[in-house]
Scaffold this active site. Structure first.
Site, PDB file in Angstrom:
ATOM      1  CE  LYS A 195      29.535  -3.814  -1.344  1.00 36.60           C
ATOM      2  NZ  LYS A 195      29.178  -2.437  -1.339  1.00 36.60           N
TER       3      LYS A 195
HETATM    4  C1  LIG Z   1      30.396  -1.571  -0.671  1.00 35.52           C
HETATM    5  C2  LIG Z   1      30.765  -0.331  -1.349  1.00 35.52           C
HETATM    6  C3  LIG Z   1      32.082   0.168  -1.286  1.00 35.52           C
HETATM    7  C4  LIG Z   1      33.140  -0.373  -0.379  1.00 35.52           C
HETATM    8  O1  LIG Z   1      33.445  -1.699  -0.535  1.00 35.52           O
HETATM    9  P1  LIG Z   1      34.085  -2.496   0.713  1.00 35.52           P
HETATM   10  O2  LIG Z   1      34.560  -3.758   0.066  1.00 35.52           O
HETATM   11  O3  LIG Z   1      32.976  -2.724   1.685  1.00 35.52           O
HETATM   12  O4  LIG Z   1      35.195  -1.700   1.264  1.00 35.52           O
HETATM   13  C5  LIG Z   1      32.389   1.303  -2.014  1.00 35.52           C
HETATM   14  N1  LIG Z   1      31.466   1.934  -2.739  1.00 35.52           N
HETATM   15  C6  LIG Z   1      30.188   1.497  -2.820  1.00 35.52           C
HETATM   16  C7  LIG Z   1      29.213   2.255  -3.671  1.00 35.52           C
HETATM   17  C8  LIG Z   1      29.795   0.361  -2.113  1.00 35.52           C
HETATM   18  O5  LIG Z   1      28.526  -0.038  -2.175  1.00 35.52           O
END
Ligand SMILES: *Cc1c(COP(=O)(O)O)cnc(C)c1O
Length: 432
Positions: free
Chosen positions: A202
């Protein structure tokens, strides 16, 4: 005209262009090394220490986003579950979720025994369509979970009004939108409660897994705090009392991950500014090519550029009879041969995922999502690195080269028997 790499020509983007220094993510510097070693040397590995890395990250992120409270948790999916749980929504309640997002947005509600009710998206912003959301409200609807998909804030004024009209909790899934703004306010401060991911892919990464929950509400904040550690109260307590006030699990963040994320947070604005420059220079170039629709950013928002989505329009290429999916699939082959890592993101609308078979939904009931999946490709990850400017320019070179051959490629695409992944064999045959 130079020969396409897919026909044996020279590939445009080479490993010399795409070096780890330019495209690696996350960027790890001495700041991250010092931060993580500081934790190892301190012996304070958990979040129980009231002045530790976890608490510092929470304070800094609440200040950054502009909310009163922040709780660090184990990942972005847990953040969604905890936010829903903190709101006290009874099992069986319905949560409006976009049909086009990462699976976690819908798994969060399912984990709380809530029913995700999928809503189609807006074809330009790719976020949930407020009009379709209104139509999906039932007497059982309890919350609307808005996703700022790819880093562009959703139309929050419309969703605030919708939530107020029907007495719904407004949750932002801001996993892809760190630093993005809507009418001057940061995502994460726009709903009743918001969730972020710190996953390594992210825009605000840690060295592995992590998540954050932000809110202005003291009650929702308390609800999250209680539920991330066995229903125990930790805030301000010197020693744990081991008294579980409710049945709850363990969804805490570790100190090493908090320390790494804090080092990243110190550079988030600089990285965001560099990314914004690099991405705009890239999109300005490829936006000139006929038939490419680059991401649109409404005047009242800024984009975090987590994922870049490009739509391809057969009509504007001068081949109105070409199936959009066939064109996309041909461009995907040609661009990948040139060394451009374009890829689909989400092969089917979420309601078409096997995980939701029991809901017996038809992906075709989400036509905008289907269209977008069919006619677009994404660029991911490479552009997150602030030094990716030169690679993005090489990628623009590759697009321009491919577009010189567009008519040949369109002619070849006309021969592809294209079948979208969400269509069963029978439907595809019936449609022929
Ligand atoms: C990555 C993501 C998540 C989940 O996050 P994690 O830390 O991988 O559990 C939730 N919603 C969206 C839109 C994402 O891109």
């Amino acid at each position: 005209m130079s020969k396409l790499a897919m026909f044996g020509g020279v590939r445009t983007v080479t490993p010399d262009d795409a070096t780890p220094g330019r495209i690696g993510w996350p960027v790890v510097t001495d700041a991250e090394r010092e931060a993580t070693l500081r934790v190892l040397d301190s012996g304070q590995f958990t979040s129980n220490n009231t002045a530790g890395e976890v608490q510092l990250l929470e304070r800094e992120w609440a200040d950054y986003v502009g909310t009163r409270h922040c709780s660090a948790v184990s990942n972005g999916t847990a953040a969604i579950e905890l936010a829903l749980a903190a709101a006290g929504i009874e099992p069986g309640g319905e949560v409006l979720v976009p049909a086009f997002t990462f699976i976690a947005s819908a798994i969060g509600p399912v984990q709380r025994s809530l029913t995700p009710v999928f809503v189609d998206i807006d074809p330009v912003t790719f976020c949930m369509d407020p009009v379709a959301a209104e139509a999906a409200v039932t007497p059982r609807t309890r919350a609307v979970l808005v996703v700022h998909l790819h880093g562009l804030p959703a139309d929050m004024a419309a969703f605030r009004a919708l939530a107020d009209r029907h007495g719904l909790l407004l949750i932002e899934d801001a996993a892809q939108s760190h630093a993005a703004t809507y009418r001057g306010a940061r995502t994460g401060s726009l709903g009743d409660i918001a969730t972020f991911s710190l996953n390594v892919v992210k825009n605000l990464p840690t060295c592995g897994e992590g998540g954050l929950v932000t809110t202005d509400s003291a009650a929702l904040h308390q609800g999250v705090e209680l539920r991330r550690q066995f229903g125990e109260k930790l805030q301000g307590a010197k020693t744990r009392d081991y008294r579980s006030r409710m049945p709850a699990g363990n969804e805490k963040l570790s100190a090493v991950q908090a320390a790494f994320a804090r080092a990243q947070l110190a550079r988030l604005d600089d990285y965001h500014a560099a990314r914004d420059r690099n991405v705009r220079a890239f999109l300005d170039r490829i936006g000139q090519l006929r038939g490419i629709r680059t991401p649109y950013v409404p005047d009242d928002r800024t984009h975090a550029w987590h994922i870049l989505r490009l739509r391809f329009d057969p009509e504007q290429t001068g081949h109105p009879d070409l199936a959009p999916g066939a064109l996309r699939s041909m461009l995907q082959r040609a661009l990948r041969a040139e060394g451009v890592p374009v890829q689909p993101y989400q092969l089917v609308p979420l309601p078409g995922q096997p995980a939701f078979d029991s809901l017996q939904l038809d992906p075709a009931d989400f036509p905008v999502t289907c269209e977008v999946i069919d006619d677009s490709l994404t660029l991911q990850r490479w552009h997150l690195n602030p030094a990716s400017g030169p690679v993005l320019q090489r990628i623009a070179d590759a697009f321009e080269k491919v577009w010189e051959h567009l008519d040949v490629l369109c002619a070849a695409a006309a021969g592809i028997d294209h079948r979208p992944a969400w269509r069963g064999r029978e439907t595809a045959e019936a449609a022929r």
